[in-house]
Design a protein around this motif. Structure first.
Motif, PDB file in Angstrom:
ATOM      1  N   LEU A  55       0.861  -1.051  -0.061  1.00 49.94           N
ATOM      2  CA  LEU A  55      -0.009  -0.134  -0.009  1.00 49.94           C
ATOM      3  C   LEU A  55       0.951   1.337   0.001  1.00 49.94           C
ATOM      4  O   LEU A  55       0.486   2.474   0.269  1.00 49.94           O
ATOM      5  CB  LEU A  55      -1.002  -0.129   1.116  1.00 49.94           C
ATOM      6  CG  LEU A  55      -1.838  -1.020   1.369  1.00 49.94           C
ATOM      7  CD1 LEU A  55      -2.488  -1.249   2.526  1.00 49.94           C
ATOM      8  CD2 LEU A  55      -3.010  -0.828   0.495  1.00 49.94           C
ATOM      9  N   ASN A  56       2.052   1.143  -0.264  1.00 48.90           N
ATOM     10  CA  ASN A  56       3.159   2.423  -0.234  1.00 48.90           C
ATOM     11  C   ASN A  56       3.318   2.910   1.304  1.00 48.90           C
ATOM     12  O   ASN A  56       3.444   4.231   1.277  1.00 48.90           O
ATOM     13  CB  ASN A  56       2.821   3.355  -1.292  1.00 48.90           C
ATOM     14  CG  ASN A  56       2.794   2.827  -2.426  1.00 48.90           C
ATOM     15  OD1 ASN A  56       3.759   2.177  -2.940  1.00 48.90           O
ATOM     16  ND2 ASN A  56       1.977   2.817  -3.610  1.00 48.90           N
ATOM     17  N   ASN A  57       3.129   2.040   2.335  1.00 51.52           N
ATOM     18  CA  ASN A  57       3.477   2.483   3.540  1.00 51.52           C
ATOM     19  C   ASN A  57       2.635   3.753   3.980  1.00 51.52           C
ATOM     20  O   ASN A  57       3.172   4.932   4.393  1.00 51.52           O
ATOM     21  CB  ASN A  57       5.031   2.839   3.791  1.00 51.52           C
ATOM     22  CG  ASN A  57       5.845   1.544   3.757  1.00 51.52           C
ATOM     23  OD1 ASN A  57       5.179   0.523   4.588  1.00 51.52           O
ATOM     24  ND2 ASN A  57       6.764   1.186   2.911  1.00 51.52           N
ATOM     25  N   PRO A  58       1.271   3.544   3.957  1.00 52.01           N
ATOM     26  CA  PRO A  58       0.326   4.601   4.220  1.00 52.01           C
ATOM     27  C   PRO A  58       0.704   5.531   5.799  1.00 52.01           C
ATOM     28  O   PRO A  58       0.443   6.313   6.061  1.00 52.01           O
ATOM     29  CB  PRO A  58      -1.103   4.332   4.271  1.00 52.01           C
ATOM     30  CG  PRO A  58      -0.750   2.714   4.396  1.00 52.01           C
ATOM     31  CD  PRO A  58       0.515   2.496   3.846  1.00 52.01           C
ATOM     32  N   GLN A  59       1.195   4.567   6.753  1.00 51.13           N
ATOM     33  CA  GLN A  59       1.405   4.754   8.062  1.00 51.13           C
ATOM     34  C   GLN A  59       2.434   5.980   8.314  1.00 51.13           C
ATOM     35  O   GLN A  59       2.608   6.477   9.402  1.00 51.13           O
ATOM     36  CB  GLN A  59       1.877   3.554   9.074  1.00 51.13           C
ATOM     37  CG  GLN A  59       3.318   3.299   8.790  1.00 51.13           C
ATOM     38  CD  GLN A  59       3.334   2.029   7.443  1.00 51.13           C
ATOM     39  OE1 GLN A  59       2.624   2.125   6.414  1.00 51.13           O
ATOM     40  NE2 GLN A  59       4.588   1.634   7.591  1.00 51.13           N
TER      41      GLN A  59
ATOM     42  N   PHE B 254      -4.750   2.108   8.404  1.00 46.28           N
ATOM     43  CA  PHE B 254      -3.505   3.039   7.974  1.00 46.28           C
ATOM     44  C   PHE B 254      -3.874   3.675   6.634  1.00 46.28           C
ATOM     45  O   PHE B 254      -3.811   4.712   6.456  1.00 46.28           O
ATOM     46  CB  PHE B 254      -2.243   2.321   8.100  1.00 46.28           C
ATOM     47  CG  PHE B 254      -1.954   2.060   9.660  1.00 46.28           C
ATOM     48  CD1 PHE B 254      -2.398   2.683  10.472  1.00 46.28           C
ATOM     49  CD2 PHE B 254      -0.764   1.203   9.894  1.00 46.28           C
ATOM     50  CE1 PHE B 254      -1.950   2.448  11.950  1.00 46.28           C
ATOM     51  CE2 PHE B 254      -0.153   0.829  10.910  1.00 46.28           C
ATOM     52  CZ  PHE B 254      -1.069   1.526  12.187  1.00 46.28           C
ATOM     53  N   GLU B 255      -4.460   2.751   5.787  1.00 43.73           N
ATOM     54  CA  GLU B 255      -4.673   3.248   4.429  1.00 43.73           C
ATOM     55  C   GLU B 255      -6.022   4.222   4.407  1.00 43.73           C
ATOM     56  O   GLU B 255      -5.933   5.289   3.750  1.00 43.73           O
ATOM     57  CB  GLU B 255      -5.178   1.966   3.531  1.00 43.73           C
ATOM     58  CG  GLU B 255      -5.428   2.258   2.131  1.00 43.73           C
ATOM     59  CD  GLU B 255      -4.460   2.993   1.377  1.00 43.73           C
ATOM     60  OE1 GLU B 255      -4.813   3.425   0.041  1.00 43.73           O
ATOM     61  OE2 GLU B 255      -3.232   2.975   1.804  1.00 43.73           O
ATOM     62  N   TYR B 256      -6.813   3.884   5.143  1.00 43.12           N
ATOM     63  CA  TYR B 256      -7.994   4.723   5.678  1.00 43.12           C
ATOM     64  C   TYR B 256      -7.648   6.122   5.941  1.00 43.12           C
ATOM     65  O   TYR B 256      -8.076   7.182   5.351  1.00 43.12           O
ATOM     66  CB  TYR B 256      -9.116   4.341   6.340  1.00 43.12           C
ATOM     67  CG  TYR B 256     -10.519   4.930   6.422  1.00 43.12           C
ATOM     68  CD1 TYR B 256     -11.170   5.245   5.054  1.00 43.12           C
ATOM     69  CD2 TYR B 256     -10.953   5.687   7.517  1.00 43.12           C
ATOM     70  CE1 TYR B 256     -12.451   5.692   5.036  1.00 43.12           C
ATOM     71  CE2 TYR B 256     -12.250   6.094   7.468  1.00 43.12           C
ATOM     72  CZ  TYR B 256     -12.768   6.422   6.208  1.00 43.12           C
ATOM     73  OH  TYR B 256     -14.163   6.831   6.316  1.00 43.12           O
TER      74      TYR B 256
END
Length: 429
Positions: free
Chosen positions: A40-44, A130-132
């Motif tokens: 997810l490309n590290n949303p965190q 994290f994505e949301y």
């Protein structure tokens, strides 16, 4: 069947869930979580976080901090577990649950990758949260640890602040059977140079936190050494506190919309956390803190913490489920006036039920029941164990049947208490 229900059915049926199967769903490394987040490309890394661990009180603490940051004008994410009524309660922004459309799209988009690495249910929900939060561009998110800390899926963030509420016996089969062992796991959220607040000083484990903080060059603050409760009063659905800031010698008054006396310890941790955030440049006034604490339920949707759901008979739901949690509930009962007490309760198999049952009052009438999940303890076996500790009552096949029986037997001046596990309270609600 709608798309949201189909997505949930897939998640529940395909992914190992701790709530259903227990320890076999717990992964002892962060490999899957890291893989999901890389996908997810590290949303965190795109928003600020506050990390909250502990045995009891971490849910209440997380909700209070979220309410305060919301009240201070920050767009605030909140990740907690488990949920009571709807899966989306785990992922909220400013008190609003994630949209069904997001859950559906995320699950469908990630499905090939999910099938290839077979993550646990919890690992996936952490990545989803994290994505949301990243997509919705939150200013900050409060992230509650699921289990332990060191190996918990949430432990991939570098937060602004870490908070550890308290340590007591829970999940011994996973976290260890001594308090220092459990504290070591929780202390795993302490990060290099990041301040950590410990809500409650516990002499036998204080050094575990001090040592870890020293190793990580992390400033450490024990909240009950910075704050002192000077006065405390339960008025209906509210807890009124007078709190002294011992460093500044200043007095504050707060009126919480949470009436559990046990919230005193959590509030001190929250106030110390606010001080740390203020020192880091977060714009939070004490007026905002006071306003937020008076409406935590309304701002964040918190439920199941000494929640009064009806009067006559007084009916209270509380998710307390381990030794420390039940002890707090029993202490709280001393502040309540009632003629006779009716307790609806059930447990999951891996709880230390033998240690919990002796804490319950023998004068109450019991309605032993089982939640609808594989991990639930058999209600007849529970009733037999209860009888060995002088707890008199009957076994019921479902929570609803037990609650219905309690309501039939209770007089208007009596009290009904529902506790023992998150899942008992969820089904009762």
């Amino acid at each position: 069947m709608n798309a949201y229900q189909e997505a949930l059915d897939y998640l529940y049926s395909q992914l190992p869930m701790f709530t259903k199967v227990g320890a076999s769903a717990y992964k002892t490394d962060l490999h899957n979580t890291v893989a999901l987040l890389q996908q997810l490309n590290n949303p965190q890394h795109t928003f600020k976080t506050i990390h909250v661990a502990g045995t009891n009180g971490k849910g209440s603490t997380s909700h209070m901090l979220a309410a305060i940051l919301q009240q201070a004008g920050y767009k605030t994410g909140l990740y907690t577990s488990p949920h009571l009524l709807d899966f989306r309660e785990r992922i909220r922004i400013n008190g609003q649950v994630a949209s069904e459309d997001f859950v559906v799209k995320f699950t469908n988009d990630m499905r090939p990758f999910i099938d290839s690495i077979a993550p646990s249910f919890f690992e996936l929900t952490v990545a989803m949260a994290f994505e949301y939060f990243s997509q919705e561009k939150v200013d900050v998110a409060i992230i509650e640890v699921g289990l332990g800390g060191r190996l918990d899926s949430t432990n991939v963030i570098t937060p602004e602040l870490s908070v550890i509420t308290n340590i007591s016996f829970d999940h011994k089969n996973i976290l260890g059977d001594t308090l220092p062992q459990i504290a070591f796991e929780k202390a795993g959220i302490i990060k290099e140079g990041i301040p950590v607040v410990i809500s409650e000083t516990q002499s036998e484990i204080q050094q575990v936190f001090v040592s870890k903080a020293t190793d990580m060059n992390a400033p450490i603050f024990f909240a009950d050494q910075e704050w002192m409760v000077d006065g405390s009063d339960i008025k209906g659905n509210h807890l009124e506190l007078t709190v002294l800031d011992t460093r500044q010698n200043k007095m504050y008054r707060f009126r919480l919309d949470l009436s559990g006396q046990y919230q005193e310890k959590n509030v001190m941790g929250v106030l110390s956390a606010v001080k740390q955030l203020q020192q880091k440049g977060w714009h939070i006034t004490w007026e905002q803190v006071s306003a937020a604490l008076s409406q935590v339920r309304k701002l964040t949707g918190l439920r199941g913490r000494w929640e009064i759901v009806s009067e006559h008979p007084l009916t209270v739901m509380d998710v307390g489920h381990n030794e420390a949690g039940i002890r707090e509930i029993v202490q709280q009962l001393e502040h309540v006036n009632y003629q006779h007490l009716h307790i609806v309760t059930g447990f999951v198999k891996d709880k230390e039920v033998e240690n919990v049952l002796p804490l319950f009052p023998v004068t109450a009438t019991y309605y032993f029941c089982r939640a609808q999940l594989p991990r639930a303890m058999d209600e007849v076996a529970l009733a037999e164990m209860g009888a060995q500790h002088g707890l008199q009552g009957r076994a019921y096949e479902s929570v609803q049947a037990a609650l219905q029986a309690a309501r039939q037997h209770a007089k208007p001046e009596d009290m009904i208490l529902v506790c023992g596990s998150f899942f008992i309270v969820a089904e009762a609600l």
